[in-house]
Scaffold this motif. Structure first.
Motif, PDB file in Angstrom:
ATOM      1  N   ARG A 103       0.832  -1.208   0.000  1.00 27.92           N
ATOM      2  CA  ARG A 103       0.000   0.000   0.000  1.00 27.92           C
ATOM      3  C   ARG A 103       0.863   1.254   0.000  1.00 27.92           C
ATOM      4  O   ARG A 103       0.521   2.256  -0.614  1.00 27.92           O
ATOM      5  CB  ARG A 103      -0.983  -0.013   1.162  1.00 27.92           C
ATOM      6  CG  ARG A 103      -2.016  -1.122   0.961  1.00 27.92           C
ATOM      7  CD  ARG A 103      -3.257  -0.974   1.777  1.00 27.92           C
ATOM      8  NE  ARG A 103      -3.019  -0.913   3.207  1.00 27.92           N
ATOM      9  CZ  ARG A 103      -3.800  -0.235   4.053  1.00 27.92           C
ATOM     10  NH1 ARG A 103      -4.858   0.392   3.622  1.00 27.92           N
ATOM     11  NH2 ARG A 103      -3.531  -0.233   5.330  1.00 27.92           N
ATOM     12  N   LEU A 104       2.004   1.195   0.663  1.00 26.08           N
ATOM     13  CA  LEU A 104       2.953   2.302   0.623  1.00 26.08           C
ATOM     14  C   LEU A 104       3.460   2.494  -0.810  1.00 26.08           C
ATOM     15  O   LEU A 104       3.600   3.621  -1.285  1.00 26.08           O
ATOM     16  CB  LEU A 104       4.110   2.028   1.582  1.00 26.08           C
ATOM     17  CG  LEU A 104       5.075   3.161   1.836  1.00 26.08           C
ATOM     18  CD1 LEU A 104       4.365   4.372   2.419  1.00 26.08           C
ATOM     19  CD2 LEU A 104       6.166   2.694   2.783  1.00 26.08           C
ATOM     20  N   GLU A 105       3.685   1.402  -1.508  1.00 25.05           N
ATOM     21  CA  GLU A 105       4.134   1.460  -2.900  1.00 25.05           C
ATOM     22  C   GLU A 105       3.074   2.066  -3.814  1.00 25.05           C
ATOM     23  O   GLU A 105       3.407   2.750  -4.789  1.00 25.05           O
ATOM     24  CB  GLU A 105       4.539   0.069  -3.390  1.00 25.05           C
ATOM     25  CG  GLU A 105       4.953   0.014  -4.854  1.00 25.05           C
ATOM     26  CD  GLU A 105       6.102   0.924  -5.236  1.00 25.05           C
ATOM     27  OE1 GLU A 105       6.212   1.241  -6.441  1.00 25.05           O
ATOM     28  OE2 GLU A 105       6.896   1.348  -4.364  1.00 25.05           O
ATOM     29  N   LEU A 106       1.800   1.851  -3.537  1.00 26.93           N
ATOM     30  CA  LEU A 106       0.736   2.491  -4.323  1.00 26.93           C
ATOM     31  C   LEU A 106       0.889   4.012  -4.286  1.00 26.93           C
ATOM     32  O   LEU A 106       0.803   4.678  -5.321  1.00 26.93           O
ATOM     33  CB  LEU A 106      -0.643   2.138  -3.768  1.00 26.93           C
ATOM     34  CG  LEU A 106      -1.251   0.807  -4.115  1.00 26.93           C
ATOM     35  CD1 LEU A 106      -2.584   0.638  -3.390  1.00 26.93           C
ATOM     36  CD2 LEU A 106      -1.450   0.666  -5.604  1.00 26.93           C
ATOM     37  N   ILE A 107       1.126   4.524  -3.101  1.00 29.30           N
ATOM     38  CA  ILE A 107       1.270   5.971  -2.943  1.00 29.30           C
ATOM     39  C   ILE A 107       2.556   6.451  -3.613  1.00 29.30           C
ATOM     40  O   ILE A 107       2.552   7.428  -4.353  1.00 29.30           O
ATOM     41  CB  ILE A 107       1.250   6.364  -1.454  1.00 29.30           C
ATOM     42  CG1 ILE A 107      -0.094   5.993  -0.851  1.00 29.30           C
ATOM     43  CG2 ILE A 107       1.542   7.856  -1.285  1.00 29.30           C
ATOM     44  CD1 ILE A 107      -0.149   6.103   0.649  1.00 29.30           C
ATOM     45  N   ARG A 108       3.649   5.747  -3.371  1.00 23.62           N
ATOM     46  CA  ARG A 108       4.932   6.137  -3.954  1.00 23.62           C
ATOM     47  C   ARG A 108       4.856   6.147  -5.476  1.00 23.62           C
ATOM     48  O   ARG A 108       5.294   7.095  -6.116  1.00 23.62           O
ATOM     49  CB  ARG A 108       6.049   5.185  -3.488  1.00 23.62           C
ATOM     50  CG  ARG A 108       7.455   5.718  -3.840  1.00 23.62           C
ATOM     51  CD  ARG A 108       8.449   4.606  -4.071  1.00 23.62           C
ATOM     52  NE  ARG A 108       8.109   3.749  -5.182  1.00 23.62           N
ATOM     53  CZ  ARG A 108       8.232   4.080  -6.482  1.00 23.62           C
ATOM     54  NH1 ARG A 108       8.670   5.262  -6.837  1.00 23.62           N
ATOM     55  NH2 ARG A 108       7.890   3.220  -7.428  1.00 23.62           N
ATOM     56  N   SER A 109       4.259   5.117  -6.063  1.00 21.48           N
ATOM     57  CA  SER A 109       4.201   5.043  -7.524  1.00 21.48           C
ATOM     58  C   SER A 109       3.274   6.109  -8.106  1.00 21.48           C
ATOM     59  O   SER A 109       3.537   6.644  -9.183  1.00 21.48           O
ATOM     60  CB  SER A 109       3.812   3.642  -7.992  1.00 21.48           C
ATOM     61  OG  SER A 109       2.504   3.310  -7.608  1.00 21.48           O
ATOM     62  N   TRP A 110       2.193   6.444  -7.415  1.00 20.83           N
ATOM     63  CA  TRP A 110       1.313   7.516  -7.863  1.00 20.83           C
ATOM     64  C   TRP A 110       2.067   8.846  -7.892  1.00 20.83           C
ATOM     65  O   TRP A 110       2.012   9.589  -8.871  1.00 20.83           O
ATOM     66  CB  TRP A 110       0.074   7.604  -6.965  1.00 20.83           C
ATOM     67  CG  TRP A 110      -0.727   8.849  -7.169  1.00 20.83           C
ATOM     68  CD1 TRP A 110      -1.431   9.196  -8.291  1.00 20.83           C
ATOM     69  CD2 TRP A 110      -0.891   9.924  -6.246  1.00 20.83           C
ATOM     70  NE1 TRP A 110      -2.025  10.430  -8.114  1.00 20.83           N
ATOM     71  CE2 TRP A 110      -1.708  10.895  -6.870  1.00 20.83           C
ATOM     72  CE3 TRP A 110      -0.429  10.160  -4.961  1.00 20.83           C
ATOM     73  CZ2 TRP A 110      -2.070  12.079  -6.235  1.00 20.83           C
ATOM     74  CZ3 TRP A 110      -0.798  11.340  -4.319  1.00 20.83           C
ATOM     75  CH2 TRP A 110      -1.603  12.278  -4.955  1.00 20.83           C
ATOM     76  N   ILE A 111       2.797   9.134  -6.828  1.00 24.76           N
ATOM     77  CA  ILE A 111       3.568  10.382  -6.774  1.00 24.76           C
ATOM     78  C   ILE A 111       4.654  10.378  -7.841  1.00 24.76           C
ATOM     79  O   ILE A 111       4.830  11.363  -8.566  1.00 24.76           O
ATOM     80  CB  ILE A 111       4.176  10.595  -5.365  1.00 24.76           C
ATOM     81  CG1 ILE A 111       3.063  10.782  -4.328  1.00 24.76           C
ATOM     82  CG2 ILE A 111       5.114  11.812  -5.371  1.00 24.76           C
ATOM     83  CD1 ILE A 111       3.553  10.789  -2.888  1.00 24.76           C
ATOM     84  N   ALA A 112       5.390   9.273  -7.958  1.00 19.75           N
ATOM     85  CA  ALA A 112       6.480   9.182  -8.940  1.00 19.75           C
ATOM     86  C   ALA A 112       5.984   9.369 -10.363  1.00 19.75           C
ATOM     87  O   ALA A 112       6.686   9.921 -11.213  1.00 19.75           O
ATOM     88  CB  ALA A 112       7.184   7.830  -8.799  1.00 19.75           C
ATOM     89  N   ALA A 113       4.757   8.948 -10.638  1.00 15.99           N
ATOM     90  CA  ALA A 113       4.180   9.067 -11.981  1.00 15.99           C
ATOM     91  C   ALA A 113       3.584  10.456 -12.234  1.00 15.99           C
ATOM     92  O   ALA A 113       2.931  10.673 -13.246  1.00 15.99           O
ATOM     93  CB  ALA A 113       3.117   7.993 -12.193  1.00 15.99           C
ATOM     94  N   GLY A 114       3.780  11.370 -11.325  1.00 11.48           N
ATOM     95  CA  GLY A 114       3.311  12.741 -11.529  1.00 11.48           C
ATOM     96  C   GLY A 114       2.136  13.178 -10.688  1.00 11.48           C
ATOM     97  O   GLY A 114       1.653  14.289 -10.819  1.00 11.48           O
ATOM     98  N   ALA A 115       1.652  12.300  -9.809  1.00 10.80           N
ATOM     99  CA  ALA A 115       0.557  12.620  -8.886  1.00 10.80           C
ATOM    100  C   ALA A 115      -0.646  13.212  -9.621  1.00 10.80           C
ATOM    101  O   ALA A 115      -1.204  14.233  -9.229  1.00 10.80           O
ATOM    102  CB  ALA A 115       1.035  13.548  -7.770  1.00 10.80           C
ATOM    103  N   LYS A 116      -1.060  12.536 -10.682  1.00  9.08           N
ATOM    104  CA  LYS A 116      -2.177  13.016 -11.496  1.00  9.08           C
ATOM    105  C   LYS A 116      -3.523  12.777 -10.812  1.00  9.08           C
ATOM    106  O   LYS A 116      -3.675  11.841 -10.049  1.00  9.08           O
ATOM    107  CB  LYS A 116      -2.151  12.334 -12.851  1.00  9.08           C
ATOM    108  CG  LYS A 116      -0.912  12.687 -13.661  1.00  9.08           C
ATOM    109  CD  LYS A 116      -0.902  11.943 -14.980  1.00  9.08           C
ATOM    110  CE  LYS A 116       0.297  12.323 -15.804  1.00  9.08           C
ATOM    111  NZ  LYS A 116       1.505  11.625 -15.451  1.00  9.08           N
ATOM    112  N   ASP A 117      -4.466  13.608 -11.147  1.00 13.21           N
ATOM    113  CA  ASP A 117      -5.831  13.455 -10.661  1.00 13.21           C
ATOM    114  C   ASP A 117      -6.593  12.616 -11.660  1.00 13.21           C
ATOM    115  O   ASP A 117      -6.732  12.983 -12.819  1.00 13.21           O
ATOM    116  CB  ASP A 117      -6.502  14.829 -10.528  1.00 13.21           C
ATOM    117  CG  ASP A 117      -7.848  14.767  -9.844  1.00 13.21           C
ATOM    118  OD1 ASP A 117      -8.261  13.677  -9.402  1.00 13.21           O
ATOM    119  OD2 ASP A 117      -8.496  15.819  -9.755  1.00 13.21           O
ATOM    120  N   ASP A 118      -7.045  11.453 -11.252  1.00 16.53           N
ATOM    121  CA  ASP A 118      -7.785  10.602 -12.183  1.00 16.53           C
ATOM    122  C   ASP A 118      -9.194  10.499 -11.704  1.00 16.53           C
ATOM    123  O   ASP A 118     -10.032   9.859 -12.041  1.00 16.53           O
ATOM    124  CB  ASP A 118      -7.142   9.232 -12.336  1.00 16.53           C
ATOM    125  CG  ASP A 118      -6.972   8.510 -11.012  1.00 16.53           C
ATOM    126  OD1 ASP A 118      -7.755   8.735 -10.106  1.00 16.53           O
ATOM    127  OD2 ASP A 118      -6.020   7.732 -10.901  1.00 16.53           O
TER     128      ASP A 118
END
Length: 118
Positions: A103-118
């Protein structure tokens, strides 16, 4: 070529890992925006993590620490990641037990990918 195809098929089967919607449903709704932590008007750190959270997180400075909560593309510079990875007993989030690595990786990968609003 065959190896690349197998990798691509494997990745597409993983689903929307690292999207804000996935973070909101699998992390915030289950571990953060419940009881008195990050729910309602008097939430911890003045951060309400109920519902849509993009405008509450991305490019926003913490009212407590002054650092940006989420810096798009930079998980290591984001206060959210720093707080979730903290290991001192008084700062473990969620309180009592830190998030699981996946679950920590979900957040990290979202931020790393640009923290887009989907």
């Amino acid at each position: 070529m065959r190896r690349a195809l197998v990798v691509m098929v494997g990745l597409s089967a993983c689903g929307p890992a690292g999207t804000l919607s996935k973070v909101e449903s699998d992390v915030f709704a289950k571990s953060c925006a419940q009881t008195s932590c990050h729910k309602g008007a008097s939430s911890a750190g003045n951060l309400n993590l109920e519902g849509k959270t993009h405008a509450k997180l991305v490019g926003v400075a913490s009212t407590v620490a002054g650092e940006q909560l989420v810096v798009p593309g930079k998980p290591e510079a984001s206060l959210l990641m720093k707080r979730l990875k903290a290991v001192t007993p008084y700062s473990v989030m969620p309180p009592g037990e830190a998030l699981e690595a996946e679950r920590l990786e979900l957040i990290r990968s979202w931020i790393a990918a640009g923290a887009k609003d989907d």
